[in-house]
Design an enzyme around this catalytic site. Structure first.
Site, PDB file in Angstrom:
ATOM      1  N   GLU A  91      33.087  39.451  37.115  1.00 19.46           N
ATOM      2  CA  GLU A  91      34.389  39.162  36.742  1.00 19.46           C
ATOM      3  C   GLU A  91      34.621  37.760  36.383  1.00 19.46           C
ATOM      4  OE1 GLU A  91      36.849  39.967  40.050  1.00 19.46           O
ATOM      5  OE2 GLU A  91      35.911  42.094  40.331  1.00 19.46           O
ATOM      6  N   CYS A 104      38.144  31.199  35.329  1.00 21.90           N
ATOM      7  CA  CYS A 104      37.612  31.198  36.564  1.00 21.90           C
ATOM      8  C   CYS A 104      36.134  32.191  36.538  1.00 21.90           C
ATOM      9  CB  CYS A 104      38.416  31.841  37.641  1.00 21.90           C
ATOM     10  SG  CYS A 104      37.806  32.095  39.453  1.00 21.90           S
ATOM     11  N   CYS A 111      27.990  38.701  47.132  1.00 22.49           N
ATOM     12  CA  CYS A 111      27.776  37.538  47.896  1.00 22.49           C
ATOM     13  C   CYS A 111      27.127  37.717  49.246  1.00 22.49           C
ATOM     14  CB  CYS A 111      29.186  36.749  48.086  1.00 22.49           C
ATOM     15  SG  CYS A 111      29.200  35.316  48.756  1.00 22.49           S
ATOM     16  N   CYS A 115      32.592  36.390  54.164  1.00 22.67           N
ATOM     17  CA  CYS A 115      33.645  35.930  54.465  1.00 22.67           C
ATOM     18  C   CYS A 115      34.749  37.152  54.838  1.00 22.67           C
ATOM     19  CB  CYS A 115      34.535  34.773  53.407  1.00 22.67           C
ATOM     20  SG  CYS A 115      33.604  33.362  53.342  1.00 22.67           S
ATOM     21  N   CYS A 118      37.274  38.171  51.888  1.00 19.89           N
ATOM     22  CA  CYS A 118      36.844  38.251  50.630  1.00 19.89           C
ATOM     23  C   CYS A 118      36.326  39.686  50.032  1.00 19.89           C
ATOM     24  CB  CYS A 118      35.821  37.347  50.077  1.00 19.89           C
ATOM     25  SG  CYS A 118      34.998  37.254  48.468  1.00 19.89           S
ATOM     26  N   GLY A 156      30.775  35.297  44.245  1.00 18.48           N
ATOM     27  CA  GLY A 156      29.614  34.554  44.813  1.00 18.48           C
ATOM     28  C   GLY A 156      29.808  33.044  45.162  1.00 18.48           C
ATOM     29  N   GLU A 157      28.892  32.596  45.804  1.00 15.74           N
ATOM     30  CA  GLU A 157      28.943  31.083  46.300  1.00 15.74           C
ATOM     31  C   GLU A 157      28.145  30.269  45.376  1.00 15.74           C
ATOM     32  OE1 GLU A 157      28.801  27.732  47.778  1.00 15.74           O
ATOM     33  OE2 GLU A 157      30.064  29.102  48.740  1.00 15.74           O
ATOM     34  N   SER A 188      33.463  25.362  43.382  1.00 16.95           N
ATOM     35  CA  SER A 188      33.810  25.616  44.750  1.00 16.95           C
ATOM     36  C   SER A 188      32.518  25.868  45.673  1.00 16.95           C
ATOM     37  CB  SER A 188      34.963  26.779  44.659  1.00 16.95           C
ATOM     38  OG  SER A 188      34.058  28.017  44.634  1.00 16.95           O
ATOM     39  N   SER A 210      36.293  25.321  50.515  1.00 17.33           N
ATOM     40  CA  SER A 210      36.970  26.433  51.126  1.00 17.33           C
ATOM     41  C   SER A 210      36.841  26.019  52.804  1.00 17.33           C
ATOM     42  CB  SER A 210      36.489  27.700  50.818  1.00 17.33           C
ATOM     43  OG  SER A 210      36.504  28.311  49.624  1.00 17.33           O
ATOM     44  N   LEU A 211      38.182  25.809  53.124  1.00 17.28           N
ATOM     45  CA  LEU A 211      38.384  25.222  54.643  1.00 17.28           C
ATOM     46  C   LEU A 211      38.818  26.536  55.379  1.00 17.28           C
ATOM     47  CD1 LEU A 211      37.633  22.879  56.174  1.00 17.28           C
ATOM     48  CD2 LEU A 211      40.165  21.966  55.632  1.00 17.28           C
ATOM     49  N   HIS A 212      40.134  26.754  55.320  1.00 16.17           N
ATOM     50  CA  HIS A 212      40.941  27.797  56.104  1.00 16.17           C
ATOM     51  C   HIS A 212      41.198  27.854  57.472  1.00 16.17           C
ATOM     52  CE1 HIS A 212      40.017  29.360  51.987  1.00 16.17           C
ATOM     53  NE2 HIS A 212      38.711  29.667  52.094  1.00 16.17           N
ATOM     54  N   HIS A 286      45.685  37.117  48.905  1.00 12.66           N
ATOM     55  CA  HIS A 286      45.828  38.475  48.180  1.00 12.66           C
ATOM     56  C   HIS A 286      45.242  39.439  48.816  1.00 12.66           C
ATOM     57  CE1 HIS A 286      45.987  36.868  43.653  1.00 12.66           C
ATOM     58  NE2 HIS A 286      46.301  35.883  44.594  1.00 12.66           N
ATOM     59  N   CYS A 329      39.089  38.163  44.399  1.00 13.71           N
ATOM     60  CA  CYS A 329      37.544  38.043  43.998  1.00 13.71           C
ATOM     61  C   CYS A 329      36.927  39.250  44.340  1.00 13.71           C
ATOM     62  CB  CYS A 329      36.911  36.806  44.614  1.00 13.71           C
ATOM     63  SG  CYS A 329      37.383  35.165  43.840  1.00 13.71           S
TER      64      CYS A 329
END
Length: 346
Positions: A91, A104, A111, A115, A118, A156-157, A188, A210-212, A286, A329
């Site tokens: 995507e 994006c 991935c 996470c 995700c 993906g990472e 990212s 990405s922290l979260h 989301h 994502c």
């Protein structure tokens, strides 16, 4: 010899290609110009190359360009494009705004990072995207000429595919490529520290982490990467570098109701990020199917932002985009992959 994809090759790689075919070295610059500046899709369009050169190139290489399979458009103008790679799907999301138009892009199919929040993680890891497949999301975008920014924040990472990501960045930012300023690009990571260090040293693009959660044990529940590269190791790596005034580092923070949106988290973030010149982007969650996580309310997010600002951190709420077209994502491609196996309940 099996044909190779010539799109997505750097100038030095193109020089190797033309040398192997017995063509003059300067031909590589001409090919780069046709591929990345003129955006052609066939060797026949390379009019300043001899017919013999074009035939030779066509016999040994192909130009890996393909149009989107489909797209969906949100009520807010966001467009989500679905590209096919082999028998897989990836995507790219186009986000138009009044002062910029951002794409994006994805860097992997699926991935492996797992996470909790995700949808892409549910696909598992399937394939690394080549530099050609990363760049095709830009080159084959119908709105390509309107683009002002690119973010590597799709499926993906990026740091788990660092070779191809760096190659694509070289092509986007080099004079012989798309000649973009690296300040128009944001990449990212969830914290793959060795590759992140390499990215910082070899690229001038902005970094988004990405922290979260500011707490190790809590972050482990959300992001298994914490078991491999801890917050302490991640932040130590960031503190090792002087990002200067022109290069940004930002931290992404998806807010989950009752999980990471309390005063304790405000205090933890203030302590964790103390002394780092950065921006903290607070992000609406989301919803994804069958997830135990719920998004924080708008009022909670505003309170959280204001308290962080009071502590001297620059925190902003990122406007949510494209929720009505599966913009989380991996939602659109997962739906496509599973269309014959599961009910379409999202």
């Amino acid at each position: 010899m099996e044909k190779q994809d010539i799109f997505g090759k750097t100038l030095s790689e193109l020089k190797e290609c033309v040398t192997s075919l017995g063509l003059p070295a300067f031909t590589s610059k001409q090919i780069a110009d046709w591929l990345y500046k003129k955006n052609i899709t066939s060797f026949e369009e390379m009019l300043n190359l001899s017919k013999k050169a074009r035939i030779s190139l066509n016999e040994n290489y192909f130009i890996g360009r393909n149009q989107p399979e489909s797209f969906q458009e949100s009520v807010d103008g966001t467009k989500k494009y679905l590209f096919k790679t082999g028998d897989k799907f990836i995507e790219a999301a186009y986000l138009p705004e009044s002062n910029r138009n951002t794409l994006c892009v994805s860097s992997q199919v699926g991935c492996k990072m797992g996470c909790l929040f995700c949808m892409t993680a549910r696909q598992g890891f399937q394939k690394q995207l080549t530099s050609s497949e990363i760049l095709n999301q830009i080159a084959s975008l119908p709105e390509k000429e309107t683009l002002s920014n690119v973010v590597y924040m799709g499926m993906g990472e990026p740091m788990d595919n660092i070779d191809n990501v760096l190659k694509s960045l070289e092509i986007i930012t080099s004079e012989w490529g798309y000649a973009w300023s690296p300040r128009r690009i944001n990449v990212s990571t969830i914290g793959v520290v060795p590759a992140m260090r390499r990215f910082i040293e070899e690229s001038e693009a902005h970094l988004a982490v990405s922290l979260h959660s500011p707490f190790n044990e809590e972050r482990k529940q959300l992001m298994p990467i914490e078991n491999v590269y801890s917050l302490d190791e991640l932040l130590a790596a960031i503190r090792d570098y002087d990002f200067g005034r022109q290069r940004r580092i930002s931290f992404e923070y998806i807010m989950f109701r009752g999980v990471n949106d309390t005063q304790k988290h405000i205090d933890g973030l203030s302590k964790l990020l103390n002394g780092i010149r950065c921006r903290l982007n607070l992000i609406h969650f989301h919803p994804i199917p069958d997830s135990p996580l719920k998004g924080s309310s708008q009022s909670t997010m505003e309170w959280f932002r204001d308290k962080l600002n009071e502590k001297g951190l620059t925190a902003t709420i990122r406007r949510s985009r494209g929720e009505d077209i599966y913009a989380a994502c991996g939602l659109l491609s997962t739906k496509k992959l599973l269309k014959d196996d599961q009910p379409k309940d999202y």
